[in-house]
Design a protein around this motif. Structure first.
Motif, PDB file in Angstrom:
ATOM      1  N   SER A 255      57.880  35.327 -12.727  1.00  0.00           N
ATOM      2  CA  SER A 255      59.257  35.259 -12.215  1.00  0.00           C
ATOM      3  C   SER A 255      59.976  34.667 -13.553  1.00  0.00           C
ATOM      4  N   ARG A 256      61.254  34.966 -13.617  1.00  0.00           N
ATOM      5  CA  ARG A 256      62.148  34.411 -14.722  1.00  0.00           C
ATOM      6  C   ARG A 256      62.063  32.949 -14.603  1.00  0.00           C
ATOM      7  N   LEU A 257      62.244  32.601 -13.349  1.00  0.00           N
ATOM      8  CA  LEU A 257      62.368  30.989 -13.100  1.00  0.00           C
ATOM      9  C   LEU A 257      61.130  30.260 -13.844  1.00  0.00           C
ATOM     10  N   ARG A 258      60.149  30.739 -13.447  1.00  0.00           N
ATOM     11  CA  ARG A 258      58.665  30.251 -13.713  1.00  0.00           C
ATOM     12  C   ARG A 258      58.544  30.239 -15.263  1.00  0.00           C
ATOM     13  N   GLN A 259      59.110  31.357 -15.855  1.00  0.00           N
ATOM     14  CA  GLN A 259      58.991  31.393 -17.527  1.00  0.00           C
ATOM     15  C   GLN A 259      60.211  30.328 -17.959  1.00  0.00           C
ATOM     16  N   ALA A 260      61.151  30.355 -17.407  1.00  0.00           N
ATOM     17  CA  ALA A 260      62.030  29.210 -17.980  1.00  0.00           C
ATOM     18  C   ALA A 260      61.595  27.938 -17.877  1.00  0.00           C
ATOM     19  N   VAL A 261      60.973  27.657 -16.851  1.00  0.00           N
ATOM     20  CA  VAL A 261      60.458  26.157 -16.541  1.00  0.00           C
ATOM     21  C   VAL A 261      59.250  25.868 -17.336  1.00  0.00           C
ATOM     22  N   PHE A 262      58.352  26.781 -17.144  1.00  0.00           N
ATOM     23  CA  PHE A 262      56.922  26.592 -17.819  1.00  0.00           C
ATOM     24  C   PHE A 262      56.742  27.111 -19.089  1.00  0.00           C
ATOM     25  N   GLY A 263      57.570  28.125 -19.348  1.00  0.00           N
ATOM     26  CA  GLY A 263      57.241  29.031 -20.577  1.00  0.00           C
ATOM     27  C   GLY A 263      56.344  30.220 -20.089  1.00  0.00           C
ATOM     28  N   GLY A 264      55.991  31.080 -20.903  1.00  0.00           N
ATOM     29  CA  GLY A 264      55.328  32.242 -20.586  1.00  0.00           C
ATOM     30  C   GLY A 264      55.198  33.067 -21.688  1.00  0.00           C
ATOM     31  N   THR A 265      54.237  34.033 -21.729  1.00  0.00           N
ATOM     32  CA  THR A 265      54.037  35.036 -22.565  1.00  0.00           C
ATOM     33  C   THR A 265      55.036  35.736 -23.019  1.00  0.00           C
ATOM     34  N   THR A 266      56.138  36.199 -22.244  1.00  0.00           N
ATOM     35  CA  THR A 266      57.336  36.980 -22.741  1.00  0.00           C
ATOM     36  C   THR A 266      58.092  36.087 -23.548  1.00  0.00           C
ATOM     37  N   ARG A 267      58.334  34.721 -22.947  1.00  0.00           N
ATOM     38  CA  ARG A 267      59.208  34.055 -23.550  1.00  0.00           C
ATOM     39  C   ARG A 267      58.760  33.634 -24.975  1.00  0.00           C
ATOM     40  N   SER A 268      57.309  33.524 -24.861  1.00  0.00           N
ATOM     41  CA  SER A 268      57.006  33.196 -26.585  1.00  0.00           C
ATOM     42  C   SER A 268      56.984  34.146 -27.665  1.00  0.00           C
ATOM     43  N   LEU A 269      57.087  35.446 -26.891  1.00  0.00           N
ATOM     44  CA  LEU A 269      57.120  36.687 -28.074  1.00  0.00           C
ATOM     45  C   LEU A 269      58.602  36.858 -27.878  1.00  0.00           C
ATOM     46  N   LEU A 270      59.435  36.504 -27.089  1.00  0.00           N
ATOM     47  CA  LEU A 270      61.024  36.741 -27.385  1.00  0.00           C
ATOM     48  C   LEU A 270      61.392  35.719 -28.466  1.00  0.00           C
ATOM     49  N   GLU A 271      60.825  34.644 -28.328  1.00  0.00           N
ATOM     50  CA  GLU A 271      61.352  33.447 -29.208  1.00  0.00           C
ATOM     51  C   GLU A 271      61.113  33.630 -30.510  1.00  0.00           C
ATOM     52  N   GLN A 272      59.801  34.525 -30.998  1.00  0.00           N
ATOM     53  CA  GLN A 272      59.192  34.579 -32.230  1.00  0.00           C
ATOM     54  C   GLN A 272      60.100  35.600 -33.123  1.00  0.00           C
ATOM     55  N   THR A 273      60.167  35.412 -34.452  1.00  0.00           N
ATOM     56  CA  THR A 273      60.982  36.360 -35.104  1.00  0.00           C
ATOM     57  C   THR A 273      59.971  37.092 -35.988  1.00  0.00           C
ATOM     58  N   ALA A 274      58.965  36.933 -36.244  1.00  0.00           N
ATOM     59  CA  ALA A 274      58.145  37.486 -37.141  1.00  0.00           C
ATOM     60  C   ALA A 274      57.615  39.061 -36.868  1.00  0.00           C
ATOM     61  N   LEU A 275      57.137  39.100 -35.664  1.00  0.00           N
ATOM     62  CA  LEU A 275      56.584  40.374 -35.134  1.00  0.00           C
ATOM     63  C   LEU A 275      57.580  41.258 -34.426  1.00  0.00           C
ATOM     64  N   PRO A 276      57.861  42.614 -34.736  1.00  0.00           N
ATOM     65  CA  PRO A 276      58.609  43.565 -33.842  1.00  0.00           C
ATOM     66  C   PRO A 276      57.629  43.659 -32.612  1.00  0.00           C
ATOM     67  N   VAL A 277      58.460  43.678 -31.385  1.00  0.00           N
ATOM     68  CA  VAL A 277      58.062  43.857 -30.166  1.00  0.00           C
ATOM     69  C   VAL A 277      58.641  44.676 -29.026  1.00  0.00           C
ATOM     70  N   LEU A 278      57.764  45.533 -28.618  1.00  0.00           N
ATOM     71  CA  LEU A 278      58.627  46.334 -27.573  1.00  0.00           C
ATOM     72  C   LEU A 278      58.164  45.921 -26.089  1.00  0.00           C
ATOM     73  N   PHE A 279      59.273  45.833 -25.552  1.00  0.00           N
ATOM     74  CA  PHE A 279      58.999  45.304 -23.834  1.00  0.00           C
ATOM     75  C   PHE A 279      59.605  46.173 -23.049  1.00  0.00           C
ATOM     76  N   ALA A 280      58.726  46.289 -22.048  1.00  0.00           N
ATOM     77  CA  ALA A 280      59.390  46.927 -20.890  1.00  0.00           C
ATOM     78  C   ALA A 280      59.115  46.078 -19.577  1.00  0.00           C
ATOM     79  N   HIS A 281      59.865  46.231 -18.561  1.00  0.00           N
ATOM     80  CA  HIS A 281      59.573  45.397 -17.164  1.00  0.00           C
ATOM     81  C   HIS A 281      59.223  46.399 -16.215  1.00  0.00           C
TER      82      HIS A 281
END
Length: 281
Positions: A255-281
């Protein structure tokens, strides 16, 4: 990406150079560039959140003037973006809006409904609220993938697919199929896989590797232990080791709430700026 429509989410911080580069790439690929210029509302004065006894909200004239100034600036910037598209001889359109976080999520989702893929433009991160809300709107409100830190129109030689047998990962893989088929190699990485029948199976990732091989892709399958590190950092490390120029992964498996509070894989890859990433939900 020929003949496709690319949603290009931008803010006032997106430079003319970034827009021109995207426009020229779209022209070369005969793609339609749908620019969406977003800006958050100026902060509402605290006392305006309460209403008078007659149910009328009191808003100072200064705030209304600031709001009108923001809207005027947005209209002027949209005209400049249209001029950049025209000078690049690029097929495209420009829409703009100033709104709340909910408005931005809704507008981004609605515009993405009639696009093939979305890109968070360079400079969008400089407006953190716009970046967050447009990303969430696209991923949760539209059926298209989202790319960050790179152009969806650029060719990719080696792609790293972060695979965990989830629905979001499968959607990302299907969305990235045109990139996979054009790449020299696809590296599938499974991290701390659960080799049970109800989770990842006896040979995690083998079914995805077979599917991609059937499409003519050259595939390498690897299973990695995270070593106690968070999965987001492990994905980045393994992708760099593989020489990948694009990471493909499912977004918000939790969930987005869990990602916002505890962090998560999606959040980690969104915050980094070195690698291009293609996301889908």
């Amino acid at each position: 990406m020929h003949r496709r429509t690319l949603l290009f989410a931008i803010s006032s911080s997106t430079s003319d150079t970034a827009i021109t580069v995207a426009a020229e790439a779209a022209r070369e690929q005969q793609a339609h560039l749908a620019c969406l210029l977003l800006r958050t509302l100026p902060g509402m004065p605290h006392f305006a959140y309460g209403a008078s006894a007659y149910g009328v909200m009191a808003v100072p004239d200064e705030w209304l003037e600031t709001l009108q100034s923001c809207r005027t600036a947005q209209a002027a910037r949209a005209a400049e973006v249209e001029a950049l598209l025209s000078r690049s001889n690029t097929a495209g359109d420009v829409q703009y809006a100033t709104g709340s976080d909910a408005d931005i999520r809704l507008l981004a989702a609605r515009r993405a409904l009639s696009c093939d893929i979305a890109e968070a433009a360079d400079g969008l991160r400089e407006d953190p609220e716009v970046f967050r809300d447009s990303v969430h709107g696209i991923l949760f409100g539209a059926p298209v993938p989202l790319m960050v830190n790179g152009s969806p129109l650029a060719p990719r030689k080696r792609i790293f697919l972060a695979w965990n047998s989830s629905l979001s990962a499968a959607r990302a893989a299907h969305a990235a199929l045109p990139y996979f088929k054009a790449a020299e190699e696809v590296v599938i990485g499974c991290f701390d896989p659960d080799m049970s029948d109800t989770r990842d199976g006896e040979d995690p990732g083998a079914d995805m590797a077979a599917w991609l091989s059937h499409h003519g892709c050259t595939v390498t399958l690897s299973q990695f232990p995270s070593g106690g590190r968070d999965t987001g950092s492990a994905i980045q490390d393994r992708a760099r080791e593989a020489g990948a120029d694009l990471v493909v992964m499912g977004a918000y498996g939790h969930s987005r709430l869990r990602q916002a509070v505890f962090g998560g894989t999606t959040r980690s890859l969104l915050e980094q700026t070195a690698l291009p990433v293609l996301f889908a939900h």
